[in-house]
Design a protein around this motif. Structure first.
Motif, PDB file in Angstrom:
ATOM      1  N   SER A  16       0.848  -1.186   0.000  1.00 51.61           N
ATOM      2  CA  SER A  16       0.000   0.000   0.000  1.00 51.61           C
ATOM      3  C   SER A  16       0.887   1.240   0.000  1.00 51.61           C
ATOM      4  O   SER A  16       2.092   1.165   0.217  1.00 51.61           O
ATOM      5  CB  SER A  16      -0.917  -0.014   1.226  1.00 51.61           C
ATOM      6  N   GLU A  17       0.276   2.390  -0.262  1.00 48.64           N
ATOM      7  CA  GLU A  17       1.052   3.623  -0.255  1.00 48.64           C
ATOM      8  C   GLU A  17       1.399   3.976   1.190  1.00 48.64           C
ATOM      9  O   GLU A  17       0.544   3.964   2.069  1.00 48.64           O
ATOM     10  CB  GLU A  17       0.285   4.760  -0.916  1.00 48.64           C
ATOM     11  N   ILE A  18       2.669   4.301   1.397  1.00 54.18           N
ATOM     12  CA  ILE A  18       3.147   4.542   2.754  1.00 54.18           C
ATOM     13  C   ILE A  18       4.299   5.545   2.719  1.00 54.18           C
ATOM     14  O   ILE A  18       5.090   5.559   1.782  1.00 54.18           O
ATOM     15  CB  ILE A  18       3.585   3.202   3.399  1.00 54.18           C
ATOM     16  N   SER A  19       4.369   6.393   3.733  1.00 57.30           N
ATOM     17  CA  SER A  19       5.476   7.323   3.886  1.00 57.30           C
ATOM     18  C   SER A  19       6.143   7.035   5.229  1.00 57.30           C
ATOM     19  O   SER A  19       5.482   6.989   6.257  1.00 57.30           O
ATOM     20  CB  SER A  19       4.967   8.767   3.849  1.00 57.30           C
ATOM     21  N   LEU A  20       7.449   6.820   5.179  1.00 60.75           N
ATOM     22  CA  LEU A  20       8.204   6.468   6.382  1.00 60.75           C
ATOM     23  C   LEU A  20       9.273   7.520   6.663  1.00 60.75           C
ATOM     24  O   LEU A  20      10.021   7.901   5.765  1.00 60.75           O
ATOM     25  CB  LEU A  20       8.914   5.120   6.211  1.00 60.75           C
ATOM     26  N   ASN A  21       9.325   7.963   7.907  1.00 58.35           N
ATOM     27  CA  ASN A  21      10.464   8.746   8.383  1.00 58.35           C
ATOM     28  C   ASN A  21      11.401   7.738   9.026  1.00 58.35           C
ATOM     29  O   ASN A  21      11.019   7.050   9.973  1.00 58.35           O
ATOM     30  CB  ASN A  21      10.028   9.798   9.399  1.00 58.35           C
ATOM     31  N   VAL A  22      12.606   7.641   8.495  1.00 60.22           N
ATOM     32  CA  VAL A  22      13.562   6.624   8.935  1.00 60.22           C
ATOM     33  C   VAL A  22      14.780   7.336   9.525  1.00 60.22           C
ATOM     34  O   VAL A  22      15.281   8.302   8.949  1.00 60.22           O
ATOM     35  CB  VAL A  22      13.995   5.733   7.756  1.00 60.22           C
ATOM     36  N   ALA A  23      15.253   6.838  10.680  1.00 65.11           N
ATOM     37  CA  ALA A  23      16.410   7.444  11.330  1.00 65.11           C
ATOM     38  C   ALA A  23      17.387   6.364  11.779  1.00 65.11           C
ATOM     39  O   ALA A  23      16.976   5.313  12.266  1.00 65.11           O
ATOM     40  CB  ALA A  23      15.972   8.275  12.532  1.00 65.11           C
ATOM     41  N   LEU A  24      18.664   6.634  11.620  1.00 65.39           N
ATOM     42  CA  LEU A  24      19.723   5.783  12.156  1.00 65.39           C
ATOM     43  C   LEU A  24      20.113   6.379  13.496  1.00 65.39           C
ATOM     44  O   LEU A  24      20.411   7.582  13.590  1.00 65.39           O
ATOM     45  CB  LEU A  24      20.925   5.743  11.208  1.00 65.39           C
ATOM     46  N   MET A  25      20.093   5.547  14.535  1.00 62.71           N
ATOM     47  CA  MET A  25      20.261   6.040  15.901  1.00 62.71           C
ATOM     48  C   MET A  25      21.397   5.328  16.632  1.00 62.71           C
ATOM     49  O   MET A  25      21.630   4.138  16.421  1.00 62.71           O
ATOM     50  CB  MET A  25      18.970   5.828  16.692  1.00 62.71           C
ATOM     51  N   LYS A  26      22.064   6.074  17.497  1.00 66.67           N
ATOM     52  CA  LYS A  26      23.020   5.529  18.463  1.00 66.67           C
ATOM     53  C   LYS A  26      22.520   5.994  19.823  1.00 66.67           C
ATOM     54  O   LYS A  26      22.501   7.200  20.100  1.00 66.67           O
ATOM     55  CB  LYS A  26      24.430   6.059  18.213  1.00 66.67           C
ATOM     56  N   ASN A  27      22.092   5.045  20.640  1.00 64.93           N
ATOM     57  CA  ASN A  27      21.436   5.364  21.909  1.00 64.93           C
ATOM     58  C   ASN A  27      20.262   6.298  21.605  1.00 64.93           C
ATOM     59  O   ASN A  27      19.380   5.910  20.867  1.00 64.93           O
ATOM     60  CB  ASN A  27      22.429   5.906  22.923  1.00 64.93           C
ATOM     61  N   ASP A  28      20.245   7.515  22.095  1.00 67.60           N
ATOM     62  CA  ASP A  28      19.158   8.451  21.768  1.00 67.60           C
ATOM     63  C   ASP A  28      19.609   9.544  20.807  1.00 67.60           C
ATOM     64  O   ASP A  28      18.895  10.517  20.593  1.00 67.60           O
ATOM     65  CB  ASP A  28      18.602   9.080  23.058  1.00 67.60           C
ATOM     66  N   GLU A  29      20.791   9.387  20.219  1.00 70.39           N
ATOM     67  CA  GLU A  29      21.341  10.375  19.294  1.00 70.39           C
ATOM     68  C   GLU A  29      21.003   9.998  17.855  1.00 70.39           C
ATOM     69  O   GLU A  29      21.261   8.880  17.409  1.00 70.39           O
ATOM     70  CB  GLU A  29      22.865  10.427  19.468  1.00 70.39           C
TER      71      GLU A  29
END
Length: 171
Positions: free
Chosen positions: A101-114
């Motif tokens: 289905s149509e979807i928009s994702l905000n994706v983040a690479l994280m180290k701990n909470d950074e």
């Protein structure tokens, strides 16, 4: 029409792979680890799923040559922990995602909470999209750090991810 979409997706994947090879070649060519290094650095991947129990995948399932293996489930993933047992320096990760289905994702690479890097991808019905979370400079990750990918999905639609490429240097 379907053939044109498949050809376009193939061309897009080819361009992405050439782009990744160019990045690695420009930065010394040794940033993509061998299978042995991946297996000794990462053990499993623990995926947090919205309103469901966590799902665990062996790292070899996500790094093999089979794209979207049937063992990888379509879910509303919120966090993908890259479980590691050694210290290393990362240049980021890249992978592919797909949804029916149509979807928009905000994706983040994280180290701990950074937050190390973020991007937004939009997936159209059934298409495969490349997610590039490659860093300009390496970041040291210790064996006690929480190293993960976070997903923010406003539509709550399910998706699947695969073909994780990690860019690391041993410390």
């Amino acid at each position: 029409m379907k053939n044109k979409i498949l050809i376009g997706a193939g061309i897009l994947l080819t361009v992405f792979i050439i782009f990744l090879i160019g990045i690695c070649g420009a930065s010394g060519g040794d940033k993509i680890p061998t299978e042995e290094t991946i297996n000794s650095t990462f053990s499993t991947v623990t995926c947090e799923v919205k309103d469901e129990e966590n799902v665990n995948y062996d790292i070899s399932l996500l790094t093999n040559d089979i794209q979207f293996d049937s063992a990888i489930q379509k879910k509303n993933y919120t966090k993908v922990n890259l479980n590691h047992n050694t210290n290393f320096a990362t240049y980021g990760v890249a992978f592919v995602v797909k949804s029916n289905s149509e979807i928009s994702l905000n994706v983040a690479l994280m180290k701990n909470d950074e937050t190390l890097k973020t991007t937004t991808v939009t997936i159209k019905n059934g298409n495969t999209v490349n997610v590039d979370l490659v860093l300009e400079n390496s970041v040291a990750i210790s064996s006690t750090d929480n190293f993960y990918i976070s997903f923010n999905n406003s539509t709550n639609n399910q998706f699947v991810f695969d073909t994780i490429i990690t860019f690391i240097d041993e410390v």
